[in-house]
Design an enzyme around this catalytic site. Sequence first.
Site, PDB file in Angstrom:
ATOM      1  N   GLY A  15       0.841  -1.207   0.000  1.00  0.00           N
ATOM      2  CA  GLY A  15       0.000   0.000   0.000  1.00  0.00           C
ATOM      3  C   GLY A  15       0.870   1.249   0.000  1.00  0.00           C
ATOM      4  O   GLY A  15       1.904   1.280   0.644  1.00  0.00           O
ATOM      5  N   ARG A  76       1.680  -4.928  -5.926  1.00  0.00           N
ATOM      6  CA  ARG A  76       1.727  -6.207  -5.222  1.00  0.00           C
ATOM      7  C   ARG A  76       2.228  -7.218  -6.250  1.00  0.00           C
ATOM      8  O   ARG A  76       1.951  -7.089  -7.435  1.00  0.00           O
ATOM      9  CB  ARG A  76       0.342  -6.553  -4.672  1.00  0.00           C
ATOM     10  N   ASP A 107       3.991  -4.705   6.536  1.00  0.00           N
ATOM     11  CA  ASP A 107       4.496  -5.976   7.074  1.00  0.00           C
ATOM     12  C   ASP A 107       4.591  -7.063   6.006  1.00  0.00           C
ATOM     13  O   ASP A 107       5.469  -7.920   6.065  1.00  0.00           O
ATOM     14  CB  ASP A 107       3.652  -6.436   8.265  1.00  0.00           C
ATOM     15  N   SER A 109       5.451  -6.621   2.847  1.00  0.00           N
ATOM     16  CA  SER A 109       6.704  -6.360   2.135  1.00  0.00           C
ATOM     17  C   SER A 109       7.903  -6.835   2.962  1.00  0.00           C
ATOM     18  O   SER A 109       8.885  -7.343   2.409  1.00  0.00           O
ATOM     19  CB  SER A 109       6.846  -4.862   1.857  1.00  0.00           C
ATOM     20  N   THR A 130       3.228   3.036   5.864  1.00  0.00           N
ATOM     21  CA  THR A 130       1.817   2.629   5.894  1.00  0.00           C
ATOM     22  C   THR A 130       1.010   3.641   6.697  1.00  0.00           C
ATOM     23  O   THR A 130       1.481   4.128   7.718  1.00  0.00           O
ATOM     24  CB  THR A 130       1.636   1.209   6.476  1.00  0.00           C
ATOM     25  N   ASP A 132      -1.577   3.008   8.354  1.00  0.00           N
ATOM     26  CA  ASP A 132      -2.303   2.374   9.463  1.00  0.00           C
ATOM     27  C   ASP A 132      -1.585   2.395  10.817  1.00  0.00           C
ATOM     28  O   ASP A 132      -2.183   2.116  11.836  1.00  0.00           O
ATOM     29  CB  ASP A 132      -2.629   0.918   9.111  1.00  0.00           C
ATOM     30  N   ASP A 134       0.320   0.305  12.148  1.00  0.00           N
ATOM     31  CA  ASP A 134       0.138  -0.963  12.859  1.00  0.00           C
ATOM     32  C   ASP A 134       1.357  -1.879  12.740  1.00  0.00           C
ATOM     33  O   ASP A 134       1.240  -3.091  12.626  1.00  0.00           O
ATOM     34  CB  ASP A 134      -1.121  -1.692  12.346  1.00  0.00           C
ATOM     35  N   ARG A 176      -8.234  -1.483   8.356  1.00  0.00           N
ATOM     36  CA  ARG A 176      -8.879  -2.792   8.252  1.00  0.00           C
ATOM     37  C   ARG A 176      -8.596  -3.630   9.492  1.00  0.00           C
ATOM     38  O   ARG A 176      -9.458  -4.306  10.006  1.00  0.00           O
ATOM     39  CB  ARG A 176      -8.366  -3.505   6.994  1.00  0.00           C
TER      40      ARG A 176
HETATM   41  P1  ADP Z   1       2.149  -4.418   2.611  1.00  0.00           P
HETATM   42  O1  ADP Z   1       3.622  -4.397   2.452  1.00  0.00           O
HETATM   43  O2  ADP Z   1       1.560  -3.051   2.459  1.00  0.00           O
HETATM   44  O3  ADP Z   1       1.721  -5.133   3.872  1.00  0.00           O
HETATM   45  P2  ADP Z   1       1.355  -6.748   0.979  1.00  0.00           P
HETATM   46  O4  ADP Z   1       0.951  -7.583   2.139  1.00  0.00           O
HETATM   47  O5  ADP Z   1       0.478  -6.770  -0.218  1.00  0.00           O
HETATM   48  O6  ADP Z   1       1.513  -5.205   1.350  1.00  0.00           O
HETATM   49  O7  ADP Z   1       2.829  -7.203   0.539  1.00  0.00           O
HETATM   50  C1  ADP Z   1       3.493  -6.554  -0.526  1.00  0.00           C
HETATM   51  C2  ADP Z   1       4.246  -7.567  -1.344  1.00  0.00           C
HETATM   52  O8  ADP Z   1       5.228  -8.227  -0.549  1.00  0.00           O
HETATM   53  C3  ADP Z   1       3.403  -8.700  -1.903  1.00  0.00           C
HETATM   54  O9  ADP Z   1       2.720  -8.343  -3.089  1.00  0.00           O
HETATM   55  C4  ADP Z   1       4.461  -9.755  -2.182  1.00  0.00           C
HETATM   56  O10 ADP Z   1       5.138  -9.479  -3.388  1.00  0.00           O
HETATM   57  C5  ADP Z   1       5.430  -9.552  -1.028  1.00  0.00           C
HETATM   58  N1  ADP Z   1       5.169 -10.531   0.036  1.00  0.00           N
HETATM   59  C6  ADP Z   1       4.243 -10.476   1.022  1.00  0.00           C
HETATM   60  N2  ADP Z   1       4.297 -11.568   1.814  1.00  0.00           N
HETATM   61  C7  ADP Z   1       5.274 -12.358   1.305  1.00  0.00           C
HETATM   62  C8  ADP Z   1       5.818 -13.630   1.658  1.00  0.00           C
HETATM   63  N3  ADP Z   1       5.366 -14.340   2.710  1.00  0.00           N
HETATM   64  N4  ADP Z   1       6.834 -14.118   0.902  1.00  0.00           N
HETATM   65  C9  ADP Z   1       7.301 -13.425  -0.153  1.00  0.00           C
HETATM   66  N5  ADP Z   1       6.828 -12.228  -0.536  1.00  0.00           N
HETATM   67  C10 ADP Z   1       5.835 -11.691   0.181  1.00  0.00           C
END
Ligand code: ADP
Length: 327
Positions: A15, A76, A107, A109, A130, A132, A134, A176
């Site tokens: 995000g 993503r 988290d 990422s 982020t 949020d 959090d 969320r």
């Molecule tokens: P944020 O970083 O805002 O929490 P996401 O949860 O969508 O957003 O994570 C961003 C990107 O990080 C994902 O699209 C993916 O490419 C990578 N990612 C997330 N979790 C994992 C994981 N367990 N293993 C490898 N890559 C991950």
Amino acid sequence: MDKKVSRIAVLTSGGDSPGMNAAIRAVVRTGNYYGLEVYGIMRGYQGLLEDDIYRMDNRSVANIIQRGGTILKTARCKEFRTPEGRKKAYDNLKARNIDGLVIIGGDGSFRGAVEFSREFDIACIGLAGTIDKDIQGTDFTIGFDTAVNTAVQAIDKIRDTMDAHDRIFIIEVMGRDAGYIALHSGIATGAENILIPEQKTDIEALVASLQEKERRKKLVNLIVVAEGDEFGGANEVARVIKERMPQAEARVAILGHIQRGGAPTCLDRLIASRMGYHAVECLIQGRRNVFVGIMNNKMNYVPLEKVGKKKGTINEEWMKIVKILAS
Ligand code: ADP
């Protein structure tokens, strides 16, 4: 502590949040200051896989500190979740001899970065971008202050019309899994009730408090709801209130994505600049795979694998303050 790096790259992932540009600028300029070669990766891990990588000099981050969004864009990326995808990412970095990577994201990422750094010899540094707030290990995340101030400005405007018409207003803000935006903006705008994911919503108590206030002729009532409130968000709360109090005028406003945009506040620019600077300091000192946060106004370094979402950590006293000040 391990070996130092000579070429570094920065990306924004997941995000977006206001202040990411200020963090990119800080990473690029600090890296150049220390004589490192600095690269920008477009669209997060997706651009890393697709070799969408550019050299960045100090001029390439001119005039961005005040801009919302991220000049590197964000995305993503499903493929990065697979070992094959991460191997491709590594090969693209290796081809340029990049050995340090700054990840500005949430988290998810960071989980990606943990996997990546376990498999390959790339020093990863995480910065919390982020709205949020959090993320564990930091009092601030890049973007929260801007988002919460945007929410406050919007709610203030709604309050004017709400007051003119003696209405109940139910305003939904982002969050969320976390109620920080709701709690901070709700207290700052004098909300009578704040509903957050961290606490079970007692709808009976909420209706009873509205009825009691109606008896006292306090007809204006502001309810701030986090989108992840387990009761079901602002529309659901409004439906129940209208059912029980058909005579009351209850309106809903969902603030939505305006909370993600706009010029970052002074605080967000400041923490993004400090975090970006320290991310590079970590890399040149040979610190690897850490998250850089700020706690009690001091830099806080946490191993990336220990950083996750902050859960259920709302200060109970704040909820008491909401009740007392709304009476
Ligand atoms: P944020 O970083 O805002 O929490 P996401 O949860 O969508 O957003 O994570 C961003 C990107 O990080 C994902 O699209 C993916 O490419 C990578 N990612 C997330 N979790 C994992 C994981 N367990 N293993 C490898 N890559 C991950």
